[in-house]
Design an enzyme around this catalytic site. Sequence first.
Site, PDB file in Angstrom:
ATOM      1  N   HIS A 137     -48.431  32.476   7.879  1.00 41.99           N
ATOM      2  CA  HIS A 137     -49.498  33.246   8.539  1.00 41.99           C
ATOM      3  C   HIS A 137     -49.843  32.768   9.944  1.00 41.99           C
ATOM      4  O   HIS A 137     -50.608  33.409  10.644  1.00 41.99           O
ATOM      5  CB  HIS A 137     -50.781  33.234   7.698  1.00 41.99           C
TER       6      HIS A 137
HETATM    7  C1  UD1 Z   1     -57.623  31.634   9.676  1.00 43.97           C
HETATM    8  C2  UD1 Z   1     -57.766  30.313  10.416  1.00 43.97           C
HETATM    9  C3  UD1 Z   1     -56.628  29.382  10.027  1.00 43.97           C
HETATM   10  C4  UD1 Z   1     -56.467  29.281   8.524  1.00 43.97           C
HETATM   11  C5  UD1 Z   1     -56.315  30.677   7.937  1.00 43.97           C
HETATM   12  C6  UD1 Z   1     -56.145  30.660   6.433  1.00 43.97           C
HETATM   13  C7  UD1 Z   1     -58.802  30.411  12.669  1.00 43.97           C
HETATM   14  C8  UD1 Z   1     -58.518  30.368  14.116  1.00 43.97           C
HETATM   15  N1  UD1 Z   1     -57.722  30.491  11.863  1.00 43.97           N
HETATM   16  O1  UD1 Z   1     -56.460  32.279  10.200  1.00 43.97           O
HETATM   17  O2  UD1 Z   1     -56.887  28.110  10.559  1.00 43.97           O
HETATM   18  O3  UD1 Z   1     -55.300  28.521   8.202  1.00 43.97           O
HETATM   19  O4  UD1 Z   1     -57.488  31.424   8.296  1.00 43.97           O
HETATM   20  O5  UD1 Z   1     -56.064  31.943   5.919  1.00 43.97           O
HETATM   21  O6  UD1 Z   1     -59.949  30.358  12.287  1.00 43.97           O
HETATM   22  N2  UD1 Z   1     -57.723  39.553   7.561  1.00 43.97           N
HETATM   23  C9  UD1 Z   1     -57.875  40.446   6.531  1.00 43.97           C
HETATM   24  N3  UD1 Z   1     -58.700  40.096   5.505  1.00 43.97           N
HETATM   25  C10 UD1 Z   1     -59.374  38.922   5.475  1.00 43.97           C
HETATM   26  C11 UD1 Z   1     -59.202  38.040   6.546  1.00 43.97           C
HETATM   27  C12 UD1 Z   1     -58.370  38.353   7.562  1.00 43.97           C
HETATM   28  O7  UD1 Z   1     -57.300  41.514   6.519  1.00 43.97           O
HETATM   29  O8  UD1 Z   1     -60.108  38.684   4.515  1.00 43.97           O
HETATM   30  C13 UD1 Z   1     -56.816  39.903   8.666  1.00 43.97           C
HETATM   31  C14 UD1 Z   1     -57.568  40.494   9.800  1.00 43.97           C
HETATM   32  O9  UD1 Z   1     -56.968  41.672  10.158  1.00 43.97           O
HETATM   33  C15 UD1 Z   1     -57.463  39.487  10.930  1.00 43.97           C
HETATM   34  C16 UD1 Z   1     -56.268  38.646  10.525  1.00 43.97           C
HETATM   35  O10 UD1 Z   1     -56.129  38.775   9.098  1.00 43.97           O
HETATM   36  O11 UD1 Z   1     -57.276  40.089  12.151  1.00 43.97           O
HETATM   37  C17 UD1 Z   1     -56.452  37.231  10.886  1.00 43.97           C
HETATM   38  O12 UD1 Z   1     -57.663  36.696  10.357  1.00 43.97           O
HETATM   39  P1  UD1 Z   1     -58.414  35.502  11.123  1.00 43.97           P
HETATM   40  O13 UD1 Z   1     -59.627  35.139  10.392  1.00 43.97           O
HETATM   41  O14 UD1 Z   1     -58.527  35.851  12.546  1.00 43.97           O
HETATM   42  O15 UD1 Z   1     -57.406  34.314  11.116  1.00 43.97           O
HETATM   43  P2  UD1 Z   1     -56.315  33.852  10.063  1.00 43.97           P
HETATM   44  O16 UD1 Z   1     -54.991  34.205  10.592  1.00 43.97           O
HETATM   45  O17 UD1 Z   1     -56.665  34.293   8.683  1.00 43.97           O
END
Ligand code: UD1
Length: 365
Positions: free
Chosen positions: A206
Amino acid sequence: MKIIHVVGARPNFMKIDPIMAEVAASPDIFEQTLVHTGQHYDDEMSKVFFDELSIPPPDVHLGVGSGSHAEQTARVMLAFEPVLLREQPGLVLVVGDVNSTLACTLVAKKLHVPVAHVEAGLRSFDHSMPEEINRLLTDQLASLLFTTERSANENLIREGVGEEKIHFVGNVMIDTLLKHKDRAMVLDVLEHFEVEQKNFALLTLHRPANVDKPDVLAGIFAGLAEIQQRIPVLFPAHPRTIKQVRQYGFEESLTAMSNLRVTEPLPYLEFLNLMANARMVLTDSGGIQEETTILGVPCLTLRENTERPVTVAQGTNIVVGPDPQKMIDECLLILEGGDKKGNIPELWDGQAARRIVDILGKMVE
Ligand code: UD1
């Protein structure tokens, strides 16, 4: 003393579990409130962890959701400030390195509330990782820094953090693993996913550096295409990764791999069971490098670096990067029986949360 604990994203939940349990055991000393920022909001990225672990439901939910880094960080800050003003805690406790960790640290520090950072001092030295920026800044602002490995103490001291603030306590993520492992191992997850014990590889992916760049992701998929011909691969895919696969039109290269199975992100106990039973784990996660070390399962880290060097020096981790040929070569070595044998790192004994809460208790005396 009143403590506000902050969680936001999936890897935070398993870290807060043992800390809140230890704090709850001293009600005469502590009062605690749990704030969930809502950085992760899908049931399988958040709710399932509350269902399976022993974390109480959040007292406050900020509901910030997804966005750019600036949007997400700013929304957490805006929503957290009134909570702090209302609750007037003696301490804010943050874990890990996600955007919520830094956002709440900034707010607390400016309102003169001390911050404790659990999992402080880890460094990949790679400033293109958003987590590295979060780690660096959080550690500069925190008043108490709890570390999981000795390299983290060295990093903090090099950055000018006062030695008196740093406490090497061990790893709360491992507390959680040891606490819940027996419950995980009795689940029939292998049957459910039709895989055999020690005859499948488990994959997670991811990191922006891997999944936000089509050429890098294509390379990883090329490596996997070979690997899945030698051993079945199970892939619980992060929503970020699924989104990028669709955007790049890579669905077909995934479905063409007949021996690779994509699933939803899994709950903690199910995933723990799979890690323990896997022949090997391929991942770009931070926490999974630590969990495989404790479980003694070979881990191939699909990143150029790791902020958790003890998992390489003492554990079962090998950093292979996103290079397809290296992935294949290391995987074949393991299949030929050349597993890296590891040791349990110092203080990864299930008692880290107790050490943290003992130190917090001394602050109150
Ligand atoms: C975040 C953390 C990372 C951690 C990871 C574990 C930061 C910078 N990154 O990354 O350190 O290892 O979580 O999962 O804080 N999304 C969904 N549903 C959710 C959550 C996210 O669909 O419940 C999608 C969203 O479209 C979003 C993307 O995933 O744009 C990324 O989510 P985000 O919280 O920005 O960062 P992660 O890549 O999950």
